[in-house]
Design a protein around this motif. Structure first.
Motif, mmCIF file in Angstrom:
data_model
loop_
_atom_site.group_PDB
_atom_site.id
_atom_site.type_symbol
_atom_site.label_atom_id
_atom_site.label_comp_id
_atom_site.label_asym_id
_atom_site.label_seq_id
_atom_site.Cartn_x
_atom_site.Cartn_y
_atom_site.Cartn_z
ATOM 1 N N ASN A 188 5.865 17.998 66.365
ATOM 2 C CA ASN A 188 6.897 16.976 66.581
ATOM 3 C C ASN A 188 7.573 17.131 67.937
ATOM 4 O O ASN A 188 8.792 17.070 68.055
ATOM 5 N N ALA A 189 6.768 17.278 68.981
ATOM 6 C CA ALA A 189 7.319 17.443 70.334
ATOM 7 C C ALA A 189 8.027 16.190 70.814
ATOM 8 O O ALA A 189 8.943 16.269 71.638
ATOM 9 N N SER A 190 7.659 15.038 70.315
ATOM 10 C CA SER A 190 8.292 13.794 70.758
ATOM 11 C C SER A 190 9.708 13.636 70.209
ATOM 12 O O SER A 190 10.457 12.787 70.680
ATOM 13 N N LYS A 191 10.089 14.460 69.231
ATOM 14 C CA LYS A 191 11.413 14.349 68.613
ATOM 15 C C LYS A 191 12.385 15.409 69.127
ATOM 16 O O LYS A 191 13.385 15.701 68.485
ATOM 17 N N ILE A 192 12.099 15.981 70.302
ATOM 18 C CA ILE A 192 12.980 16.986 70.895
ATOM 19 C C ILE A 192 14.266 16.311 71.371
ATOM 20 O O ILE A 192 14.264 15.142 71.734
ATOM 21 N N VAL A 193 15.368 17.048 71.360
ATOM 22 C CA VAL A 193 16.679 16.495 71.704
ATOM 23 C C VAL A 193 17.217 17.226 72.929
ATOM 24 O O VAL A 193 16.975 18.423 73.101
ATOM 25 N N THR A 194 17.932 16.503 73.775
ATOM 26 C CA THR A 194 18.619 17.123 74.905
ATOM 27 C C THR A 194 20.097 16.776 74.822
ATOM 28 O O THR A 194 20.481 15.808 74.178
ATOM 29 N N THR A 195 20.924 17.561 75.477
ATOM 30 C CA THR A 195 22.366 17.332 75.464
ATOM 31 C C THR A 195 22.804 16.732 76.794
ATOM 32 O O THR A 195 22.123 16.863 77.806
ATOM 33 N N GLY A 196 23.948 16.096 76.770
ATOM 34 C CA GLY A 196 24.515 15.555 78.000
ATOM 35 C C GLY A 196 23.707 14.385 78.536
ATOM 36 O O GLY A 196 23.117 13.611 77.798
#
Length: 139
Positions: A60-68
């Protein structure tokens, strides 16, 4: 009498397989977790001069999250080798193009820059969705 330290020989290294689901995980924190498993830092026999890390399957690499505001502010650069051919792409565009590149770039940046890094990155298997062919090796 001095205590003796034992060194595990290359033939005796047992490499485990780990499955990491990246859906909802923060990019940097997931990269640190993967890098530690690839280096073998979770093992009691860890040594900086030996590569005894494990295999990591990231799904599930496409569902990674980033902040800011990293999706639009973080830029990845690539030079083709020709004069004036510096290419740049934002994190958002690279995630849409191929999310596996984002994960592998983050993990590669957190591994030590030595001769073990290419071997460790080969043991990292990244998949966009939840399906992967290593289900029989992961216990």
């Amino acid at each position: 009498m001095k205590p003796k330290s034992t060194i595990v020989k290359e033939k005796l290294i047992v490499r485990k397989w780990h499955l990491i689901d990246l859906s909802g995980k923060i990019l940097g924190r997931a990269s640190v977790e993967i890098a530690h498993l690839l280096m073998g830092k979770d093992k009691a026999s860890f040594s900086f001069n030996r590569d005894d890390g494990d295999y990591v399957v990231a799904i599930n690499a496409s569902k990674i999250v980033t902040t800011g505001n990293k999706l639009k502010d973080k830029i990845y650069y690539h030079h083709t080798g020709f004069a004036g051919h510096l290419r740049e792409m934002s994190l958002k565009n690279l995630l849409q193009k191929d999310a596996r590149l984002v994960i592998s770039h983050g993990v590669a940046g957190m591994l030590p820059k030595n001769t073990f890094r290419p071997r460790r990155l080969v043991r990292l298997k990244i998949f966009i969705g939840p399906e992967h062919p290593y289900a029989d090796k992961i216990k």
